[in-house]
Write a protein that holds these residues in place. Sequence first.
Motif, PDB file in Angstrom:
ATOM      1  N   GLU A  65      17.153  55.725  22.855  1.00  0.00           N
ATOM      2  CA  GLU A  65      17.577  54.690  23.793  1.00  0.00           C
ATOM      3  C   GLU A  65      16.611  53.522  23.757  1.00  0.00           C
ATOM      4  O   GLU A  65      15.468  53.657  23.291  1.00  0.00           O
ATOM      5  N   ARG A  79      18.405  51.069  30.739  1.00  0.00           N
ATOM      6  CA  ARG A  79      18.492  51.730  29.451  1.00  0.00           C
ATOM      7  C   ARG A  79      19.761  51.333  28.712  1.00  0.00           C
ATOM      8  O   ARG A  79      20.813  51.149  29.334  1.00  0.00           O
ATOM      9  N   ILE A  80      19.624  51.254  27.387  1.00  0.00           N
ATOM     10  CA  ILE A  80      20.768  51.098  26.495  1.00  0.00           C
ATOM     11  C   ILE A  80      20.805  52.345  25.623  1.00  0.00           C
ATOM     12  O   ILE A  80      19.840  52.655  24.908  1.00  0.00           O
ATOM     13  N   ARG A  81      21.880  53.091  25.722  1.00  0.00           N
ATOM     14  CA  ARG A  81      21.968  54.362  25.020  1.00  0.00           C
ATOM     15  C   ARG A  81      22.297  54.153  23.537  1.00  0.00           C
ATOM     16  O   ARG A  81      23.068  53.273  23.178  1.00  0.00           O
ATOM     17  N   VAL A 106      24.659  51.392  19.139  1.00  0.00           N
ATOM     18  CA  VAL A 106      24.595  51.094  20.567  1.00  0.00           C
ATOM     19  C   VAL A 106      25.866  51.607  21.238  1.00  0.00           C
ATOM     20  O   VAL A 106      26.978  51.352  20.765  1.00  0.00           O
ATOM     21  N   ASP A 110      27.211  49.958  26.772  1.00  0.00           N
ATOM     22  CA  ASP A 110      25.969  49.239  27.073  1.00  0.00           C
ATOM     23  C   ASP A 110      25.805  47.942  26.290  1.00  0.00           C
ATOM     24  O   ASP A 110      24.792  47.258  26.426  1.00  0.00           O
ATOM     25  N   ARG A 111      26.781  47.597  25.443  1.00  0.00           N
ATOM     26  CA  ARG A 111      26.610  46.413  24.600  1.00  0.00           C
ATOM     27  C   ARG A 111      26.477  45.127  25.401  1.00  0.00           C
ATOM     28  O   ARG A 111      25.836  44.179  24.971  1.00  0.00           O
ATOM     29  N   LEU A 113      24.707  44.602  27.814  1.00  0.00           N
ATOM     30  CA  LEU A 113      23.364  44.451  28.367  1.00  0.00           C
ATOM     31  C   LEU A 113      22.409  43.730  27.423  1.00  0.00           C
ATOM     32  O   LEU A 113      21.281  43.417  27.796  1.00  0.00           O
ATOM     33  N   ALA A 114      22.861  43.481  26.204  1.00  0.00           N
ATOM     34  CA  ALA A 114      21.941  42.967  25.183  1.00  0.00           C
ATOM     35  C   ALA A 114      21.295  41.653  25.583  1.00  0.00           C
ATOM     36  O   ALA A 114      20.074  41.481  25.462  1.00  0.00           O
ATOM     37  N   ALA A 117      18.648  42.238  28.165  1.00  0.00           N
ATOM     38  CA  ALA A 117      17.519  43.007  27.657  1.00  0.00           C
ATOM     39  C   ALA A 117      16.585  42.151  26.811  1.00  0.00           C
ATOM     40  O   ALA A 117      15.357  42.319  26.853  1.00  0.00           O
TER      41      ALA A 117
END
Length: 884
Positions: A65, A79-81, A106, A110-111, A113-114, A117
């Motif tokens: 992650e 967190r990005i899994r 990814v 969760d994409r 969130l890039a 992040a």
Amino acid sequence: MSFTPHRSARRLAAALALTLGAATLLVSSLQQPAQAAPSGPGQVSAQWIDRDTVVWKGAERAGAELEFGPNRSGAAGRRIRLTPGTLTPAERNAFPHLTGYPAFTVDPRDRGLARTALRGRIVATQHAADGRSLTTGVQIPGVLDDLYGDRAQHARLGPVFDHGRPTLSVWAPTARTVALELDGRRVPMRRDDSSGVWHVQGQRDWAGRPYRYLVTVWAPTVGRTVTNKVTDPYSTALTADSSRSLVVDLGDLALAPKGWADLRKPAAVPLRRARIQELHVRDFSVEDRTSRHPGQYLAFTDQRSDGMRQLKSLAAAGTSYVHLLPAFDSATVPEKRADQARPGCDLASYAPDSERQQDCVTKTAARDAYNWGYDPLHYTVPEGSYASDPEGTARTVEFRRMVQGLNGAGLRTVMDVVYNHTAASGQDPHSVLDRIVPGYYQRLMDDGSVATSTCCSGTATEHTMMGKLVVDSVVTWAKEYKVDGFRFDLMGHQPKANILAVRKALDALTPAKDGVDGRSVILYGEGWNFGEAANDARFVQATQKNMAGTGIATFSDRARDAVRGGGPFDADPRVQGFASGLYTDPNSSPANGSPAEQRTRLLHYQDLLKVGLTGNLADYTFTDSTGRRVTGSGVDYNGAPAGYAAAPGDALAYADAHDNETLYDALAYKLPQRTGAADRSRMQVLALATAALSQGPALSQAGSDLLRSKSLDRNSFDSGDWFNALHWNCEDGNGFGRGLPPAADNKDKWPYARPLLADPALRPGCATIRHTAAAYRDLLRIHATEPAFGLPTTDAVQKALSFPLSGKDETPGVLTMRLDNLVIVFNATPQRAQQTVQALAGEPYALHPVQAHGTDRTTATASYARSSGTFAVPARTVAVFRRG
């Protein structure tokens, strides 16, 4: 022009310890205690290459992650899994050096969130099967390009004026905030979320004012969030010592010298016919007593100075371009004259082989006015130390006046550009790009360290916005400064696609729209293949073999080494070659081998020279010195094909350049010490002729026609005016015997240098210097007036050019070339040579009128016997015969 890895590192280290230079670093904890960056061998070994994929060298193929967000002690991040995955064919093509490393996908949930992040601290974590917890930093250039590149590459960055009102824009997608510092106040800037560009529109009265950006961003090299006060990478003007950018419109008529809009240039010369003089701005005039502006751009407007008279004479003979060593803003020369140190010794009082000169020069080298300039700070602003006043826009006006002066002398202008590295990286005060978008503009190794194979902090021109900066910068120099050509330093460290993008952007410039014809701008560069990018490891490089057929030339080291002998890094500098007496006039060095070995190597050198004279053509066919029928690519050069060009113009010929010893100094080492001044002059001309009379472009270092010496200094980038200055007045000598060269790069050769520097016979007098210059100009005139030296294709060269005496029986040290209606004989031996070409018996040849009536009366004694087809050429002479 072989690469000297340490040419800037020593100067940079000393200078950075003395001054902050480009900008001030303001570290802001933002109420957060400092956190150490992940440590260990895999400090930054994960790479987020696009929005879907992370590659992690050393990870296990299990779940992982990315953690990002708050980094206060004990605070939880987000967190990005990641799940185990594979690289797609497109990803393997884009990142070939990562093929084979564990890849992770990814989680689609969760994409989104890039973008969030990327504006803070990111680490990759994985819990291994054995209970270990793996943690590493994350390299982010790939995902930044994926998310922002398409929109950002079309943005207009830096100061852009619209009806007198400026807009300032900077690309900083990872920054938390960006503000403008102007007039001591903080002006907020707005972020475009689709491109990552921050911008602010100003008022008309902003024009001419100094500014910096205040960029608040996570800095991995110090493991904390910082606010950097940093100049604009797209600066159009600067204050002294690059401390601030200036809000300047290069289109402002106040910055245009008289006649600028209607500047008439010398006729464009195709690259394949270009004859180029390589010149350093300061070297040109700093010791010229007839110049009113020594060491400055304006010296090129002193039309009656000795230096300008020499350039005019070369232009009249056939030189078409002056290639200026880097003249953009560099990091390590104090720009204010009051701050420039000078050696505190009477340098002229010491013996010619003394250690005192180099010791004295070295003590002030880090603070003097001298450097070659391969330490970029701002790529698109003229260097301030060459201006009459480094403050404000004088450097802009005076650079333009320099171009006018050269054009008026009959010469077009080439700039040496250095986009392959920066002066510094990370939070160093001389780091500009890396303090705006940390970890993006510099090329990173697999462990996250910055690549330094170019000598300094390497740039990643394969990344969208670094590639864009290269294109935008070159276009600005061509359009706003009317520069006629560009020489790319260590071009092999850049993608071929990037250099072709430069070519495409230049070709789009038109006189009607832009005031210049971009198609006439020539491009060439160093296509060396080494370092982390070698063998196309990361992308298709702009190397010698890859650039063939593009119309963009690369320096060819093949004939250079053959004519001089050995290579630039030989431990024993006395290794001989074609023009330095190998076999035919041997010196005492055991490195040359036995007479039989020398003969074999000399004949192979002659094959390399044959390939060079064709323009280094890969498919040109001829009989080599062993009697075999070969192509240019079939001739060996240290394990590589000698011929690599697809057409004349792909390879640039030269016998010397700013790197390594000058030609005179190389011959001083290699010729037997007893060789007299007249013979040294003749060998100098003969060596220069192998480039001057070749197909394709050719370059010579300024002053080589005057037997220029740097007192045997092989790496004079920081050796000051004492070792580097050009001496146009022969009464001042040629530079030989100014002391032992600086120890850092030459001490291993001092035992060979001492007896030479102490020998007064090796310091040529005026008659010898003038004779050499006149003989070289004769070669230029022959090249300029004979169409056969400008053949456009391999087929044309194959039909017109041959080596009729090449084969098992050819004469060691003598090379005969037939070119259309010409026959050229290069006699490097100490005896008069006769070359009989039976197929030409009865043909009406005579010595070329330029040489028959030239200054060199020895060459004028060359003769031709029509009945037998025999050409007789004096010792150490190149003679050109023409069928009449």
